[in-house]
Design a protein around this motif. Structure first.
Motif, PDB file in Angstrom:
ATOM      1  N   GLU A 174       0.881  -1.336  -0.025  1.00 20.29           N
ATOM      2  CA  GLU A 174      -0.096  -0.002  -0.041  1.00 20.29           C
ATOM      3  C   GLU A 174       0.781   1.413  -0.127  1.00 20.29           C
ATOM      4  O   GLU A 174       0.631   2.327  -0.812  1.00 20.29           O
ATOM      5  N   GLY A 175       1.960   1.188   0.784  1.00 14.83           N
ATOM      6  CA  GLY A 175       2.738   2.453   0.939  1.00 14.83           C
ATOM      7  C   GLY A 175       3.610   2.709  -0.413  1.00 14.83           C
ATOM      8  O   GLY A 175       3.668   3.804  -0.791  1.00 14.83           O
ATOM      9  N   ASN A 176       4.100   1.595  -1.105  1.00 16.41           N
ATOM     10  CA  ASN A 176       4.804   1.824  -2.300  1.00 16.41           C
ATOM     11  C   ASN A 176       3.915   2.376  -3.230  1.00 16.41           C
ATOM     12  O   ASN A 176       4.035   3.364  -4.099  1.00 16.41           O
ATOM     13  N   ASN A 177       2.642   1.634  -3.568  1.00 14.58           N
ATOM     14  CA  ASN A 177       1.496   2.026  -4.432  1.00 14.58           C
ATOM     15  C   ASN A 177       1.259   3.662  -4.144  1.00 14.58           C
ATOM     16  O   ASN A 177       1.121   4.343  -5.105  1.00 14.58           O
ATOM     17  N   ARG A 178       1.058   4.069  -2.858  1.00 15.24           N
ATOM     18  CA  ARG A 178       0.821   5.430  -2.607  1.00 15.24           C
ATOM     19  C   ARG A 178       1.675   6.409  -2.993  1.00 15.24           C
ATOM     20  O   ARG A 178       1.464   7.532  -3.620  1.00 15.24           O
ATOM     21  N   PHE A 179       3.174   5.964  -3.002  1.00 19.25           N
ATOM     22  CA  PHE A 179       4.270   6.661  -2.853  1.00 19.25           C
ATOM     23  C   PHE A 179       4.339   7.043  -4.722  1.00 19.25           C
ATOM     24  O   PHE A 179       4.395   8.263  -5.206  1.00 19.25           O
ATOM     25  N   ILE A 180       3.951   6.031  -5.547  1.00 17.24           N
ATOM     26  CA  ILE A 180       4.181   6.068  -6.639  1.00 17.24           C
ATOM     27  C   ILE A 180       3.034   7.029  -7.597  1.00 17.24           C
ATOM     28  O   ILE A 180       3.159   7.862  -8.481  1.00 17.24           O
ATOM     29  N   GLU A 181       1.756   6.702  -6.887  1.00 14.28           N
ATOM     30  CA  GLU A 181       0.785   7.491  -7.229  1.00 14.28           C
ATOM     31  C   GLU A 181       0.910   8.932  -6.996  1.00 14.28           C
ATOM     32  O   GLU A 181       0.565   9.872  -7.689  1.00 14.28           O
ATOM     33  N   PHE A 182       1.562   9.224  -5.705  1.00 13.76           N
ATOM     34  CA  PHE A 182       1.840  10.598  -5.404  1.00 13.76           C
ATOM     35  C   PHE A 182       2.750  11.317  -6.642  1.00 13.76           C
ATOM     36  O   PHE A 182       2.477  12.558  -7.043  1.00 13.76           O
ATOM     37  N   LEU A 183       3.718  10.576  -6.980  1.00 15.53           N
ATOM     38  CA  LEU A 183       4.751  11.185  -7.979  1.00 15.53           C
ATOM     39  C   LEU A 183       4.148  11.373  -9.174  1.00 15.53           C
ATOM     40  O   LEU A 183       4.050  12.613  -9.761  1.00 15.53           O
ATOM     41  N   ASN A 184       3.253  10.528  -9.661  1.00 13.12           N
ATOM     42  CA  ASN A 184       2.471  10.643 -10.934  1.00 13.12           C
ATOM     43  C   ASN A 184       1.586  11.876 -10.905  1.00 13.12           C
ATOM     44  O   ASN A 184       1.327  12.469 -12.047  1.00 13.12           O
ATOM     45  N   THR A 185       0.774  11.931  -9.961  1.00 12.17           N
ATOM     46  CA  THR A 185      -0.441  12.914  -9.911  1.00 12.17           C
ATOM     47  C   THR A 185       0.174  14.300  -9.766  1.00 12.17           C
ATOM     48  O   THR A 185      -0.356  15.107 -10.237  1.00 12.17           O
ATOM     49  N   ASN A 186       1.290  14.344  -8.949  1.00 11.84           N
ATOM     50  CA  ASN A 186       1.944  15.945  -8.749  1.00 11.84           C
ATOM     51  C   ASN A 186       3.073  16.013  -9.541  1.00 11.84           C
ATOM     52  O   ASN A 186       3.545  17.400  -9.566  1.00 11.84           O
ATOM     53  N   TYR A 187       3.567  15.510 -10.728  1.00 12.82           N
ATOM     54  CA  TYR A 187       4.465  15.850 -11.438  1.00 12.82           C
ATOM     55  C   TYR A 187       4.403  16.901 -12.082  1.00 12.82           C
ATOM     56  O   TYR A 187       5.352  17.882 -12.310  1.00 12.82           O
ATOM     57  N   ASP A 188       3.187  17.257 -12.839  1.00 15.94           N
ATOM     58  CA  ASP A 188       3.272  18.407 -13.869  1.00 15.94           C
ATOM     59  C   ASP A 188       3.348  19.597 -12.874  1.00 15.94           C
ATOM     60  O   ASP A 188       4.162  20.535 -13.220  1.00 15.94           O
ATOM     61  N   ALA A 189       2.628  19.761 -11.852  1.00 17.59           N
ATOM     62  CA  ALA A 189       2.646  21.111 -10.964  1.00 17.59           C
ATOM     63  C   ALA A 189       3.995  21.237 -10.407  1.00 17.59           C
ATOM     64  O   ALA A 189       4.649  22.351 -10.250  1.00 17.59           O
ATOM     65  N   GLN A 190       4.613  20.121  -9.840  1.00 14.33           N
ATOM     66  CA  GLN A 190       5.938  20.252  -9.233  1.00 14.33           C
ATOM     67  C   GLN A 190       7.127  20.397 -10.173  1.00 14.33           C
ATOM     68  O   GLN A 190       7.839  21.088  -9.872  1.00 14.33           O
ATOM     69  N   HIS A 191       7.019  19.944 -11.287  1.00  7.34           N
ATOM     70  CA  HIS A 191       7.961  19.992 -12.260  1.00  7.34           C
ATOM     71  C   HIS A 191       8.421  21.754 -12.756  1.00  7.34           C
ATOM     72  O   HIS A 191       9.301  22.167 -12.736  1.00  7.34           O
ATOM     73  N   ALA A 192       7.088  22.175 -12.830  1.00  7.72           N
ATOM     74  CA  ALA A 192       6.999  23.591 -13.284  1.00  7.72           C
ATOM     75  C   ALA A 192       7.724  24.460 -12.150  1.00  7.72           C
ATOM     76  O   ALA A 192       8.200  25.646 -12.540  1.00  7.72           O
ATOM     77  N   ILE A 193       7.659  24.178 -10.925  1.00  3.29           N
ATOM     78  CA  ILE A 193       8.165  24.738  -9.750  1.00  3.29           C
ATOM     79  C   ILE A 193       9.583  24.656  -9.744  1.00  3.29           C
ATOM     80  O   ILE A 193      10.514  25.513  -9.799  1.00  3.29           O
ATOM     81  N   LEU A 194       9.917  23.168  -9.616  1.00  5.94           N
ATOM     82  CA  LEU A 194      11.363  22.897  -9.356  1.00  5.94           C
ATOM     83  C   LEU A 194      12.225  22.710 -10.589  1.00  5.94           C
ATOM     84  O   LEU A 194      13.559  22.877 -10.376  1.00  5.94           O
ATOM     85  N   ALA A 195      11.909  22.331 -11.639  1.00 10.32           N
ATOM     86  CA  ALA A 195      12.773  22.131 -12.852  1.00 10.32           C
ATOM     87  C   ALA A 195      13.350  23.632 -13.296  1.00 10.32           C
ATOM     88  O   ALA A 195      14.826  23.461 -13.564  1.00 10.32           O
TER      89      ALA A 195
END
Length: 274
Positions: A174-195
């Motif tokens: 469950e923890g592993n799946n939630r982490f991967i889901e968190f990464l995929n869900t937040n990539y676009d927004a966080q990439h725009a800030i951090l890249a």
């Protein structure tokens, strides 16, 4: 008949003894050896538990613990890790204090979870799993590859682990799946800030007035190393660090370093800031 009765009595005794052997004790036994010991103590603690174990001059240690939880912080000098200890365990733990993560080896009852956790921590260290920003600053193709690599390795790690409790396995999945889901869900927004501010990228600039009202820009320090200290008058730890900042000014005086102390106080606190 007497022979049969004797055999039955013997079987009952053997079964009783066998049952006694599998009854778990109400305490845990730990032992092991530390290579390159850093001091004479091994500390095991949690929020409501503290135990100090003596480390002999040859690095060996042995003790019993009556615990109430499952996971504890183990500390020895500068070495530290998380261990799983439960009453009934008979755990042997060996490591090099100079490189605990890569040398830790567990054996005995309770070793399965601990060996898995050590391998998981190595994976977290290798892929910076504790720093999601290291994923988000990547371009999409690199991000997808890193996420895929982590997914494959975490699944293989769990599949190949031995002597894990089914409840523990379910929580890990469950923890592993939630982490991967968190990464995929937040990539676009966080990439725009951090890249734009990833390592190797030009720093964002700033343009703020100093205590004299003169505008100061990052570009004013081009060609120098720039140390930016962000603080506020309402930040206690920031105030406590001011003597250290003054020392930094003195230590690097005349060198190619510009130190910029940038307050984030509101305008109503301008006089206090000045």
């Amino acid at each position: 008949m007497q022979k049969i009765a004797t055999v039955l009595t013997l079987l009952i005794v053997l079964v009783s003894c066998k049952k006694e052997e599998v009854v778990r004790k109400d305490y845990a036994q730990i032992s092991g050896k530390i290579v390159n010991p850093q001091d004479s103590l091994l500390k095991i603690s949690s929020r409501n538990f503290n135990k100090t174990v003596k480390v002999n001059t040859d690095g060996t240690f042995s003790d019993t613990l009556k615990v109430s939880g499952e996971f504890y912080m183990l500390l020895h000098g500068n070495a530290r890790t998380i261990v799983n200890i439960e009453n009934g365990y008979n755990l042997d733990f060996n490591f090099d204090a100079n490189d605990l993560l890569n040398t830790a080896e567990f054996s005995g009852l309770g070793s399965g979870t601990n060996n898995y956790m050590t391998a998981k921590m190595k994976l977290e260290n290798d892929y910076e799993l504790g720093n999601p920003g290291s994923f988000f600053e990547l371009e999409k193709s690199e991000f997808d590859k890193k996420v895929n690599d982590v997914t494959i390795k975490t699944e293989a790690l769990l599949k190949n682990a031995k002597d894990l409790d089914s409840t523990f396995i379910a929580k890990e999945v469950e923890g592993n799946n939630r982490f991967i889901e968190f990464l995929n869900t937040n990539y676009d927004a966080q990439h725009a800030i951090l890249a734009p501010i990833a390592n190797g990228k030009p720093s964002p600039t700033f343009n703020y007035p100093d205590t004299d009202g003169k505008l100061v820009s990052l570009e004013d320090f081009k060609g120098k190393y720039v140390y930016v200290d962000v603080w506020a008058t309402w930040c206690g730890p920031c105030i406590q660090e001011i003597p250290s900042l003054k020392k930094l000014h003195k230590d690097y005086e005349g060198k190619n370093l510009a130190i910029v102390s940038m307050s984030i106080d509101k305008m109503k606190d301008k006089e206090k800031w000045e």
